[in-house]
Write a protein that holds these residues in place. Structure first.
Motif, PDB file in Angstrom:
ATOM      1  N   GLN A  53      -7.638  -1.657  -2.813  1.00 22.42           N
ATOM      2  CA  GLN A  53      -8.124  -2.294  -4.036  1.00 22.42           C
ATOM      3  C   GLN A  53      -9.078  -1.376  -4.797  1.00 22.42           C
ATOM      4  O   GLN A  53      -9.682  -1.790  -5.773  1.00 22.42           O
ATOM      5  N   ASN A  54      -9.183  -0.138  -4.379  1.00 19.22           N
ATOM      6  CA  ASN A  54     -10.049   0.845  -5.014  1.00 19.22           C
ATOM      7  C   ASN A  54      -9.270   1.532  -6.134  1.00 19.22           C
ATOM      8  O   ASN A  54      -8.270   2.214  -5.876  1.00 19.22           O
ATOM      9  N   LYS A  55      -9.696   1.354  -7.383  1.00 21.61           N
ATOM     10  CA  LYS A  55      -8.980   1.859  -8.563  1.00 21.61           C
ATOM     11  C   LYS A  55      -8.775   3.375  -8.508  1.00 21.61           C
ATOM     12  O   LYS A  55      -7.687   3.879  -8.810  1.00 21.61           O
ATOM     13  N   LYS A  56      -9.802   4.127  -8.106  1.00 24.12           N
ATOM     14  CA  LYS A  56      -9.671   5.586  -8.043  1.00 24.12           C
ATOM     15  C   LYS A  56      -8.619   6.000  -7.014  1.00 24.12           C
ATOM     16  O   LYS A  56      -7.832   6.916  -7.250  1.00 24.12           O
ATOM     17  N   LEU A  57      -8.591   5.316  -5.891  1.00 27.63           N
ATOM     18  CA  LEU A  57      -7.611   5.627  -4.855  1.00 27.63           C
ATOM     19  C   LEU A  57      -6.199   5.231  -5.304  1.00 27.63           C
ATOM     20  O   LEU A  57      -5.232   5.957  -5.060  1.00 27.63           O
ATOM     21  N   LEU A  58      -6.086   4.100  -5.981  1.00 29.41           N
ATOM     22  CA  LEU A  58      -4.785   3.696  -6.521  1.00 29.41           C
ATOM     23  C   LEU A  58      -4.273   4.735  -7.515  1.00 29.41           C
ATOM     24  O   LEU A  58      -3.085   5.099  -7.495  1.00 29.41           O
ATOM     25  N   ASP A  59      -5.164   5.243  -8.359  1.00 30.56           N
ATOM     26  CA  ASP A  59      -4.775   6.279  -9.320  1.00 30.56           C
ATOM     27  C   ASP A  59      -4.335   7.556  -8.611  1.00 30.56           C
ATOM     28  O   ASP A  59      -3.361   8.196  -9.009  1.00 30.56           O
ATOM     29  N   ARG A  60      -5.042   7.922  -7.546  1.00 30.22           N
ATOM     30  CA  ARG A  60      -4.664   9.120  -6.773  1.00 30.22           C
ATOM     31  C   ARG A  60      -3.296   8.953  -6.115  1.00 30.22           C
ATOM     32  O   ARG A  60      -2.494   9.892  -6.084  1.00 30.22           O
ATOM     33  N   LEU A  61      -3.028   7.774  -5.582  1.00 22.90           N
ATOM     34  CA  LEU A  61      -1.722   7.504  -4.979  1.00 22.90           C
ATOM     35  C   LEU A  61      -0.613   7.624  -6.020  1.00 22.90           C
ATOM     36  O   LEU A  61       0.439   8.212  -5.759  1.00 22.90           O
ATOM     37  N   ASN A  62      -0.846   7.078  -7.194  1.00 24.46           N
ATOM     38  CA  ASN A  62       0.124   7.173  -8.283  1.00 24.46           C
ATOM     39  C   ASN A  62       0.402   8.633  -8.623  1.00 24.46           C
ATOM     40  O   ASN A  62       1.564   9.046  -8.713  1.00 24.46           O
ATOM     41  N   LEU A  63      -0.652   9.424  -8.791  1.00 22.83           N
ATOM     42  CA  LEU A  63      -0.479  10.838  -9.150  1.00 22.83           C
ATOM     43  C   LEU A  63       0.209  11.629  -8.032  1.00 22.83           C
ATOM     44  O   LEU A  63       1.081  12.468  -8.310  1.00 22.83           O
ATOM     45  N   ALA A  64      -0.145  11.372  -6.789  1.00 20.05           N
ATOM     46  CA  ALA A  64       0.478  12.078  -5.664  1.00 20.05           C
ATOM     47  C   ALA A  64       1.963  11.730  -5.580  1.00 20.05           C
ATOM     48  O   ALA A  64       2.805  12.607  -5.331  1.00 20.05           O
ATOM     49  N   ALA A  65       2.302  10.466  -5.799  1.00 21.34           N
ATOM     50  CA  ALA A  65       3.707  10.051  -5.771  1.00 21.34           C
ATOM     51  C   ALA A  65       4.482  10.730  -6.898  1.00 21.34           C
ATOM     52  O   ALA A  65       5.609  11.198  -6.704  1.00 21.34           O
ATOM     53  N   LYS A  66       3.864  10.815  -8.072  1.00 22.80           N
ATOM     54  CA  LYS A  66       4.531  11.456  -9.206  1.00 22.80           C
ATOM     55  C   LYS A  66       4.728  12.952  -8.956  1.00 22.80           C
ATOM     56  O   LYS A  66       5.776  13.514  -9.297  1.00 22.80           O
TER      57      LYS A  66
END
Length: 188
Positions: A53-66
């Motif tokens: 539920q951590n926004k910064k971590l969610l953003d990092r996951l999105n970028l790593a997946a991309k």
């Protein structure tokens, strides 16, 4: 035709890709996780749930997946990876990853899939939006994959099989498309 609340929830659940910024309530999260724990399984100790539920971590996951998608053979995935506007988590405030024990005596994908479906149905029963997400799991194939596993505290020997995002729906009504005919064969 038989009708009850469970069947109604199953029929009305749809993948939601537009969420409000507001985080889901703790009691909603716990109810979903309990539903996931009560899913059928072939091996009891085979699943693990990771809640992010951590926004910064969610953003990092999105970028790593991309980043991982950009390296794939499939053009569709490469295009999504290169699309600056694409967010594989659809800006949802909660992501749950369901991992399976790779040392289990039997394959656990089905156990993890059943748990994921229970999470989705529980969310719908409480009026929450959800979407089953494959794309974010590509993050574990990125150069940051092992670091992300550690940061997310995914137990050693467990593989992230499925994930879904959850949040409050921006739009209340979602069209329910007709199902294709002739998908059932009876042998009696």
């Amino acid at each position: 035709m038989i009708a009850n609340e469970t069947l109604k929830i199953i029929k009305q659940r749809r993948s939601i890709r537009s969420f409000k910024d507001e985080q889901i309530r703790e009691e909603e999260l716990q109810a979903m996780l309990e539903a996931g724990l009560y899913a059928p399984y072939a091996w009891e100790q085979g699943r693990h749930f990771t809640v992010i539920q951590n926004k910064k971590l969610l953003d990092r996951l999105n970028l790593a997946a991309k980043e991982a998608a950009k390296q794939m053979d499939m053009e569709h995935f490469r295009n999504l990876g290169n699309n600056e506007k694409f967010n594989c988590l659809y800006d949802a405030p909660t992501l749950i990853i369901v991992s399976g024990n790779e040392q289990a005596p039997i394959p656990l994908e089905a156990d993890c899939a059943a748990a994921t479906e229970n999470l989705l149905l529980a969310a719908e029963s409480m009026g929450l939006g959800s979407c089953w997400i494959f794309f974010v799991l590509l993050a574990f194939n990125s150069p940051q994959g092992s670091e992300l596993r550690k940061e997310l505290k995914i137990p050693d020997g467990y593989k992230p099989y499925y994930s879904a995002v959850f949040g409050y729906k921006k739009a209340a009504a979602v069209n329910v498309p007709d199902r294709k005919p002739n998908l059932i064969t009876y042998v009696r």
